[in-house]
Write a protein that holds these residues in place. Structure first.
Motif, mmCIF file in Angstrom:
data_model
loop_
_atom_site.group_PDB
_atom_site.id
_atom_site.type_symbol
_atom_site.label_atom_id
_atom_site.label_comp_id
_atom_site.label_asym_id
_atom_site.label_seq_id
_atom_site.Cartn_x
_atom_site.Cartn_y
_atom_site.Cartn_z
ATOM 1 N N SER A 81 -2.017 100.591 99.041
ATOM 2 C CA SER A 81 -3.122 99.666 98.795
ATOM 3 C C SER A 81 -3.278 98.666 99.930
ATOM 4 N N GLY A 82 -2.302 98.603 100.850
ATOM 5 C CA GLY A 82 -2.426 97.698 101.984
ATOM 6 C C GLY A 82 -1.085 97.242 102.510
ATOM 7 N N PRO A 83 -1.099 96.453 103.618
ATOM 8 C CA PRO A 83 0.132 95.965 104.242
ATOM 9 C C PRO A 83 0.980 95.176 103.251
ATOM 10 N N PRO A 84 2.305 95.121 103.486
ATOM 11 C CA PRO A 84 3.016 95.583 104.678
ATOM 12 C C PRO A 84 3.327 97.075 104.689
ATOM 13 N N PHE A 85 2.927 97.792 103.639
ATOM 14 C CA PHE A 85 3.161 99.230 103.571
ATOM 15 C C PHE A 85 1.897 99.929 104.073
ATOM 16 N N VAL A 86 1.990 100.532 105.245
ATOM 17 C CA VAL A 86 0.828 101.088 105.932
ATOM 18 C C VAL A 86 0.788 102.596 105.730
ATOM 19 N N GLN A 87 -0.348 103.080 105.249
ATOM 20 C CA GLN A 87 -0.491 104.511 104.995
ATOM 21 C C GLN A 87 -0.261 105.324 106.266
ATOM 22 N N ASP A 88 0.462 106.432 106.114
ATOM 23 C CA ASP A 88 0.803 107.379 107.186
ATOM 24 C C ASP A 88 1.869 106.842 108.141
ATOM 25 N N GLN A 89 2.382 105.643 107.896
ATOM 26 C CA GLN A 89 3.441 105.126 108.753
ATOM 27 C C GLN A 89 4.781 105.742 108.355
ATOM 28 N N ALA A 90 5.543 106.167 109.345
ATOM 29 C CA ALA A 90 6.841 106.797 109.103
ATOM 30 C C ALA A 90 7.954 105.922 109.657
ATOM 31 N N GLY A 91 9.112 106.020 109.042
ATOM 32 C CA GLY A 91 10.289 105.300 109.501
ATOM 33 C C GLY A 91 11.531 106.109 109.201
ATOM 34 N N LEU A 92 12.670 105.535 109.512
ATOM 35 C CA LEU A 92 13.949 106.196 109.262
ATOM 36 C C LEU A 92 14.577 105.637 107.993
ATOM 37 N N VAL A 93 15.280 106.488 107.257
ATOM 38 C CA VAL A 93 15.951 106.051 106.040
ATOM 39 C C VAL A 93 17.373 106.607 106.024
ATOM 40 N N ARG A 94 18.307 105.752 105.628
ATOM 41 C CA ARG A 94 19.704 106.155 105.432
ATOM 42 C C ARG A 94 20.174 105.588 104.103
ATOM 43 N N CYS A 95 20.854 106.422 103.323
ATOM 44 C CA CYS A 95 21.337 106.020 102.007
ATOM 45 C C CYS A 95 22.819 106.346 101.879
ATOM 46 N N PHE A 96 23.543 105.436 101.250
ATOM 47 C CA PHE A 96 24.919 105.722 100.857
ATOM 48 C C PHE A 96 24.913 106.019 99.365
ATOM 49 N N VAL A 97 25.358 107.221 98.986
ATOM 50 C CA VAL A 97 25.211 107.729 97.626
ATOM 51 C C VAL A 97 26.567 107.773 96.930
ATOM 52 N N ARG A 98 26.569 107.340 95.655
ATOM 53 C CA ARG A 98 27.751 107.433 94.802
ATOM 54 C C ARG A 98 27.304 108.059 93.485
ATOM 55 N N ALA A 99 27.975 109.124 93.060
ATOM 56 C CA ALA A 99 27.555 109.821 91.843
ATOM 57 C C ALA A 99 28.774 110.311 91.075
ATOM 58 N N ARG A 100 28.603 110.399 89.752
ATOM 59 C CA ARG A 100 29.681 110.917 88.909
ATOM 60 C C ARG A 100 29.078 111.762 87.794
ATOM 61 N N THR A 101 29.726 112.871 87.506
ATOM 62 C CA THR A 101 29.331 113.745 86.410
ATOM 63 C C THR A 101 30.550 113.997 85.537
#
Length: 305
Positions: free
Chosen positions: A202-222
């Motif tokens: 719908s508008g800035p600061p999130f700009v349509q078609d803009q790409a960036g890098l993402v890194r996640c640290f994941v913790r999971a249990r089953t």
């Protein structure tokens, strides 16, 4: 002047603000859309068999749909077999009728900062040349006082404005997980690294078609055959170098190739343009062959200084 329970001991000044009406209508529409998409995702989880039981469905509705601040605009019916809903147009209409007005608190007594401004005006007014007599001096003083109060009220009114909006994002990662057997189940941890693309906004600061890098640290249990309990801390870095912080939680599905599930990101601010941004993003994630993962999130956000 009118009074209000939100501002005890103060009077309020109300005025017509067409731009405020448009902004509130836009925000309400985006929140309605996000809530309906969250409900559709819940229905899909029920139909696929990944979400079962009235209590589990009710918890998901409360977490993903009612958090949109428009829960009272929907009539939601949760059963053991699913969830249905309808829009309550009456409540929406009531809000639309209130959208036209903006209220500014006007203290019965001047606020300290207004008092300081008035004191400064009086001090400076003593040195205004009185070439046309004392009456002219009084007029100048009244005009200067009115200007000081007006400027203070304008600055107070501006402080009430808040930015808000909605966006959808697509995250594509490569996963690097380690899994161990633990207490009748298994624990998984590791890194997701890839790209984050804003596919609608719908508008800035999130700009349509803009790409960036993402890194996640994941913790999971089953535990045995139950659904995964997963939490991930993610940092998205955009093209300007600003960072957006996301906390993902999921109690649905698994982390195996061919699997996945639904959960929600919580937006926890960031740096630069994202400092005061908060919000919520229901998401659907799919684990693909070759350690690939794809996540689509639908987000609503607001700026809260």
């Amino acid at each position: 002047m009118i009074g209000g329970s939100d501002f005890p001991g103060e009077r309020l000044m109300a005025c017509l603000d067409p731009r405020l009406r448009e902004e509130r209508a836009r925000k309400r529409k985006s929140l309605h859309q996000a809530a309906e998409e969250a409900l559709e995702a819940i229905v899909a989880s029920v139909r696929s068999g990944r979400l079962k039981g009235r209590e589990a469905i009710d918890r998901r509705v409360g977490r993903d749909a009612n958090c949109r601040k428009v829960g009272n605009h929907f009539e939601i019916d949760v059963t053991d077999d699913g969830v249905s809903w309808s829009r309550q147009q009456g409540r929406t209409g009531d809000e639309m009728r209130r959208d036209r007005c903006r209220q500014f608190p006007v203290a019965v007594r001047p606020a300290p900062e207004i008092g300081s401004a008035l004191h400064g005006v009086h001090e400076r007014a003593k040195w205004i040349p009185d070439s046309r007599g004392r009456r002219d001096m009084k007029i100048k003083l009244v005009a200067a006082t009115a200007l000081a109060v007006s400027m203070q009220l304008v600055s107070q009114g501006a402080s009430y404005a808040q930015d808000a909006g909605a966006f959808r994002m697509l995250q594509s990662y490569v996963r690097d997980y380690t899994t161990l057997s633990y207490a009748g189940g298994k624990v998984t941890g590791g890194i997701l690294a890839g790209t984050n693309t804003i596919i609608e906004s719908s508008g800035p600061p999130f700009v349509q078609d803009q790409a960036g890098l993402v890194r996640c640290f994941v913790r999971a249990r089953t535990v045995q055959d139950s659904a995964v309990s997963l939490e991930a801390s993610c940092t998205v870095t955009d093209v300007d170098g600003d960072e957006l912080y996301l906390l993902a939680r999921r109690d649905d599905g698994d982390t195996e190739a061919g699997g996945g599930g639904t959960g929600a990101f919580r937006i926890e601010g960031g740096t630069g343009k994202y400092v005061d941004v908060s919000g919520n993003c229901p998401y659907d994630t799919q684990y693909l062959p070759d350690n690939l993962v794809v996540t689509i999130g639908t987000c609503t956000w607001e700026r809260t200084p």
